[in-house]
Design a protein around this motif. Sequence first.
Motif, PDB file in Angstrom:
ATOM      1  N   LEU A  70       0.767  -1.299   0.008  1.00 47.40           N
ATOM      2  CA  LEU A  70       0.035   0.265   0.214  1.00 47.40           C
ATOM      3  C   LEU A  70       0.659   0.953   0.171  1.00 47.40           C
ATOM      4  N   ASP A  71       0.420   2.460  -0.204  1.00 45.47           N
ATOM      5  CA  ASP A  71       1.313   3.504  -0.418  1.00 45.47           C
ATOM      6  C   ASP A  71       0.208   4.857  -0.647  1.00 45.47           C
ATOM      7  N   LYS A  72       0.480   5.308   0.218  1.00 43.12           N
ATOM      8  CA  LYS A  72      -0.087   6.938   0.201  1.00 43.12           C
ATOM      9  C   LYS A  72      -0.346   7.465  -1.117  1.00 43.12           C
ATOM     10  N   SER A  73       0.783   7.054  -2.232  1.00 40.46           N
ATOM     11  CA  SER A  73       1.007   7.781  -3.499  1.00 40.46           C
ATOM     12  C   SER A  73       0.459   6.734  -4.574  1.00 40.46           C
ATOM     13  N   HIS A  74      -0.954   5.698  -4.107  1.00 40.84           N
ATOM     14  CA  HIS A  74      -1.757   5.639  -4.924  1.00 40.84           C
ATOM     15  C   HIS A  74      -2.911   6.676  -4.711  1.00 40.84           C
ATOM     16  N   LYS A  75      -3.171   7.281  -4.202  1.00 40.65           N
ATOM     17  CA  LYS A  75      -4.179   8.664  -4.329  1.00 40.65           C
ATOM     18  C   LYS A  75      -4.941   7.275  -4.044  1.00 40.65           C
ATOM     19  N   ASN A  76      -5.367   6.010  -2.863  1.00 39.42           N
ATOM     20  CA  ASN A  76      -6.547   5.034  -3.294  1.00 39.42           C
ATOM     21  C   ASN A  76      -7.328   6.210  -1.855  1.00 39.42           C
ATOM     22  N   VAL A  77      -8.796   6.355  -2.550  1.00 35.74           N
ATOM     23  CA  VAL A  77      -8.931   6.195  -1.345  1.00 35.74           C
ATOM     24  C   VAL A  77      -9.507   5.586   0.128  1.00 35.74           C
ATOM     25  N   VAL A  78      -9.714   4.436  -0.781  1.00 35.35           N
ATOM     26  CA  VAL A  78     -10.204   3.261   0.273  1.00 35.35           C
ATOM     27  C   VAL A  78      -8.465   3.724   1.035  1.00 35.35           C
ATOM     28  N   GLU A  79      -7.097   3.135   0.070  1.00 34.07           N
ATOM     29  CA  GLU A  79      -5.868   2.948   1.225  1.00 34.07           C
ATOM     30  C   GLU A  79      -5.510   3.902   2.217  1.00 34.07           C
ATOM     31  N   ASN A  80      -6.268   5.465   1.625  1.00 33.53           N
ATOM     32  CA  ASN A  80      -5.878   6.781   2.432  1.00 33.53           C
ATOM     33  C   ASN A  80      -6.931   6.635   3.899  1.00 33.53           C
ATOM     34  N   THR A  81      -7.847   5.828   3.529  1.00 35.59           N
ATOM     35  CA  THR A  81      -8.870   5.877   4.699  1.00 35.59           C
ATOM     36  C   THR A  81      -8.007   4.622   5.748  1.00 35.59           C
ATOM     37  N   PHE A  82      -8.167   3.746   5.321  1.00 37.94           N
ATOM     38  CA  PHE A  82      -6.937   2.468   5.939  1.00 37.94           C
ATOM     39  C   PHE A  82      -6.135   3.572   6.503  1.00 37.94           C
ATOM     40  N   PHE A  83      -4.832   4.464   6.111  1.00 36.77           N
ATOM     41  CA  PHE A  83      -4.003   4.928   6.664  1.00 36.77           C
ATOM     42  C   PHE A  83      -3.795   6.272   7.579  1.00 36.77           C
ATOM     43  N   GLU A  84      -5.472   6.821   7.248  1.00 37.15           N
ATOM     44  CA  GLU A  84      -5.971   7.666   8.404  1.00 37.15           C
ATOM     45  C   GLU A  84      -6.039   6.053   9.424  1.00 37.15           C
ATOM     46  N   LEU A  85      -6.702   5.301   9.524  1.00 37.89           N
ATOM     47  CA  LEU A  85      -6.873   5.166  10.651  1.00 37.89           C
ATOM     48  C   LEU A  85      -5.587   4.733  11.554  1.00 37.89           C
ATOM     49  N   MET A  86      -4.918   3.840  10.446  1.00 39.85           N
ATOM     50  CA  MET A  86      -3.332   3.943  10.882  1.00 39.85           C
ATOM     51  C   MET A  86      -2.349   4.741  11.790  1.00 39.85           C
ATOM     52  N   ASP A  87      -2.776   6.212  11.308  1.00 38.58           N
ATOM     53  CA  ASP A  87      -2.139   6.851  11.901  1.00 38.58           C
ATOM     54  C   ASP A  87      -2.758   7.643  13.319  1.00 38.58           C
ATOM     55  N   LYS A  88      -4.459   7.343  12.976  1.00 34.13           N
ATOM     56  CA  LYS A  88      -4.821   7.726  15.268  1.00 34.13           C
ATOM     57  C   LYS A  88      -4.068   6.489  16.321  1.00 34.13           C
ATOM     58  N   PHE A  89      -4.324   4.793  14.610  1.00 34.68           N
ATOM     59  CA  PHE A  89      -2.964   4.079  16.305  1.00 34.68           C
ATOM     60  C   PHE A  89      -2.276   3.869  16.352  1.00 34.68           C
ATOM     61  N   VAL A  90      -1.514   4.643  15.517  1.00 33.78           N
ATOM     62  CA  VAL A  90       0.167   5.447  15.976  1.00 33.78           C
ATOM     63  C   VAL A  90      -0.191   6.229  17.091  1.00 33.78           C
ATOM     64  N   LEU A  91      -0.679   7.261  17.206  1.00 32.69           N
ATOM     65  CA  LEU A  91      -0.625   8.246  17.563  1.00 32.69           C
ATOM     66  C   LEU A  91      -0.724   7.708  19.135  1.00 32.69           C
ATOM     67  N   PHE A  92      -2.195   6.386  19.947  1.00 26.59           N
ATOM     68  CA  PHE A  92      -2.518   5.861  20.648  1.00 26.59           C
ATOM     69  C   PHE A  92      -1.394   5.152  20.916  1.00 26.59           C
ATOM     70  N   LEU A  93      -1.026   4.457  19.799  1.00 22.97           N
ATOM     71  CA  LEU A  93       0.358   3.366  20.913  1.00 22.97           C
ATOM     72  C   LEU A  93       1.559   4.233  21.629  1.00 22.97           C
ATOM     73  N   ASN A  94       1.851   5.111  20.947  1.00 21.38           N
ATOM     74  CA  ASN A  94       3.073   5.912  21.373  1.00 21.38           C
ATOM     75  C   ASN A  94       2.508   7.395  22.489  1.00 21.38           C
ATOM     76  N   SER A  95       1.295   6.739  22.967  1.00 20.83           N
ATOM     77  CA  SER A  95       0.827   7.750  24.080  1.00 20.83           C
ATOM     78  C   SER A  95       0.728   6.868  25.658  1.00 20.83           C
ATOM     79  N   THR A  96      -0.376   5.602  24.393  1.00 22.75           N
ATOM     80  CA  THR A  96      -0.490   4.843  25.883  1.00 22.75           C
ATOM     81  C   THR A  96       0.557   3.868  26.092  1.00 22.75           C
ATOM     82  N   CYS A  97       1.597   3.099  25.015  1.00 17.36           N
ATOM     83  CA  CYS A  97       3.061   2.587  25.558  1.00 17.36           C
ATOM     84  C   CYS A  97       3.937   3.528  25.735  1.00 17.36           C
TER      85      CYS A  97
END
Length: 197
Positions: A70-97
Amino acid sequence: MENSFDTLIDSYLLNKIGISDGFLSEKLSNDLRSNLIQLYDNQKLVDAKTGQGNQLISNTLIRKDKIFWLDKSHKNVVENTFFELMDKFVLFLNSTCYTGISSYEFHYALYEKGSFYKKHLDQFQNNSSRQYTIIFYFNKDWKEGDGGELRVYQNQTFSDISPINCKTVFFKSNELEHEVLETHKDRMSISGWFKVG
Ligand code: OGA
Ligand code: NI
């Protein structure tokens, strides 16, 4: 959403392998599955390699999955939705763990009938950037006997996890040895790694 993050991490902290059934919404799972099927039909998937950097080799005795990054350069709406969720999860991981995750990588994977991935660790021997592994499964109607279980080795024993739709697993990349047992029908997923450095 925070709730599904909690579920995954709580079970990870308890068992060293986090399992959650609603981490991706059904809609996002369906959309990612459709992407993967389309990529497969258009012959965009390539044989997965083992090793890294200029040491990449195709070794179908070790792994036989076909992948697409997967790559943001694909400009694929579904992949980008997935990446947004992963960005949130990374914030969660970094702040809680306090994990200090600074990047990630994800690939679609399709294991055709008869494919497998022998026992391995996800962190490379000479590059420890991969910290945590996450896997999302997209297989509807998966039945006992279809094979393709994720076998996770822990404390001299193992447990098998079937790759059913909407299931997510999470574990430390340098800690848990695992394999994908031979699948008896096509098996779809996304594998990803949260990285430092
Ligand atoms: C991997 C892997 C397991 C799975 O991609 O490294 O081990 O269940 N995948 O797909
Ligand atoms: Ni792996």
